[in-house]
Enzyme design. Structure first.
Site, short mmCIF file in Angstrom:
data_model
loop_
_atom_site.label_atom_id
_atom_site.label_comp_id
_atom_site.label_asym_id
_atom_site.label_seq_id
_atom_site.Cartn_x
_atom_site.Cartn_y
_atom_site.Cartn_z
N GLY A 46 22.31 41.42 -17.22
CA GLY A 46 21.51 41.11 -15.99
C GLY A 46 22.14 40.00 -15.28
O GLY A 46 23.08 39.23 -16.04
N GLN A 51 22.98 33.32 -9.54
CA GLN A 51 24.48 33.07 -10.19
C GLN A 51 25.88 33.11 -9.45
O GLN A 51 26.54 32.69 -10.23
CB GLN A 51 24.05 33.85 -11.43
CG GLN A 51 23.04 33.59 -12.50
CD GLN A 51 22.74 34.56 -13.62
OE1 GLN A 51 22.14 35.61 -13.46
NE2 GLN A 51 23.51 33.97 -14.82
N CYS A 92 22.84 33.52 -21.30
CA CYS A 92 22.92 33.69 -20.12
C CYS A 92 24.39 33.50 -19.75
O CYS A 92 25.13 32.45 -20.31
CB CYS A 92 22.07 32.43 -19.34
SG CYS A 92 22.05 32.31 -17.68
N LEU A 93 24.59 34.28 -18.68
CA LEU A 93 26.04 34.28 -18.09
C LEU A 93 26.42 32.82 -17.55
O LEU A 93 27.69 32.48 -17.42
CB LEU A 93 26.39 35.29 -17.13
CG LEU A 93 26.28 36.83 -17.82
CD1 LEU A 93 26.77 37.85 -16.63
CD2 LEU A 93 27.23 36.99 -19.06
N HIS A 134 13.69 36.29 -17.26
CA HIS A 134 14.86 35.40 -16.97
C HIS A 134 15.46 35.22 -15.87
O HIS A 134 15.85 34.16 -15.09
CB HIS A 134 15.94 35.99 -18.06
CG HIS A 134 16.89 34.96 -18.22
ND1 HIS A 134 17.52 34.47 -19.40
CD2 HIS A 134 17.91 34.91 -17.25
CE1 HIS A 134 18.51 33.78 -19.13
NE2 HIS A 134 18.87 34.14 -18.07
N GLU A 135 15.47 36.49 -15.13
CA GLU A 135 16.37 36.71 -13.99
C GLU A 135 15.50 36.08 -12.75
O GLU A 135 15.89 35.51 -11.72
CB GLU A 135 16.79 38.21 -13.66
CG GLU A 135 17.38 38.81 -14.54
CD GLU A 135 18.70 38.09 -14.79
OE1 GLU A 135 19.11 37.33 -13.99
OE2 GLU A 135 19.40 38.27 -15.84
N HIS A 138 15.92 32.54 -12.45
CA HIS A 138 17.10 32.37 -11.74
C HIS A 138 16.70 32.01 -10.16
O HIS A 138 17.10 31.14 -9.45
CB HIS A 138 18.37 33.10 -12.10
CG HIS A 138 19.06 32.98 -13.04
ND1 HIS A 138 19.66 31.75 -13.29
CD2 HIS A 138 19.30 33.76 -14.13
CE1 HIS A 138 20.24 31.92 -14.67
NE2 HIS A 138 19.92 32.98 -15.16
ZN ZN Z 1 20.58 33.88 -16.79
#
Ligand code: ZN
Length: 184
Positions: A46, A51, A92-93, A134-135, A138
């Site tokens: 995702g 991000q 998380c990226l 989670h997204e 962000h």
């Molecule tokens: Zn993340």
């Protein structure tokens, strides 16, 4: 298509609140393609526009095994349908190589638009429920480590610094995670 640089914790730009997408035009479609490519390249499941330093309400995701079913959520609204929260090991990226348990409601309603402007209205459970929340965080400038203790946040910061240094040296973004858990 192009790979987009992913912002890393604790970059203050990750705290920006995303604005609604007004129109799904050619520019947004290109961004969607690039975000999907960036997500696959980074081995993520995702990615929120926040991000990649684009502060609009746009999320891409692919929870399929063969990574061939990308889904797009535009202007998403997520409503928890249960009060009870369940822990899930998140990654998380934007916080590479850091994984920890976060508790969230495991059943939510997702209302959004897809890349073609069609309405999405679905009930999500399990991994999809975790990922979408989670997204959504962000888009609201929240990162999963915010739910952890101060000490763990400090450790996460140090860990990200280290990982970024190693990546710089090896000039290889995919140094990565031995973990099987999710990167979103
Ligand atoms: Zn993340």
């Amino acid at each position: 298509m192009a790979l987009l640089p992913i912002l890393s914790y604790p970059d203050p730009r990750l705290r920006t609140i995303a604005a609604p997408v007004k129109e799904v035009n050619a520019e947004i479609k290109t961004l969607i393609s690039n975000m999907i490519e960036t997500m696959y390249d980074a081995d993520g499941i995702g990615l929120a526009a926040s991000q990649v330093d684009r502060h609009i309400q746009l999320i891409v995701m692919d929870l399929s095994e063969n990574k061939d079913k990308p889904v797009v959520f535009i202007n998403p609204k997520v409503t928890p349908l249960v009060e009870e929260k369940q822990p899930y090991e998140e990654g998380c990226l934007s916080v590479p190589d850091v994984y920890d348990k976060v508790e969230r409601p495991n059943k939510v309603r997702i209302e959004a638009l897809d890349a073609e402007g069609n309405a999405i209205d679905e009930i999500a459970e399990g991994l999809l429920a975790v990922c979408i929340q989670h997204e959504m965080d962000h888009l609201n400038g929240v990162i999963f480590v915010d739910y952890l203790s101060r000490l763990k946040q400090t450790r996460a910061r140090d860990k990200v610094k280290k990982v970024l240094k190693i990546r710089e040296k090896q000039n290889d973004k995919s140094v990565a995670s031995q973990s099987e858990t999710i990167n979103v």
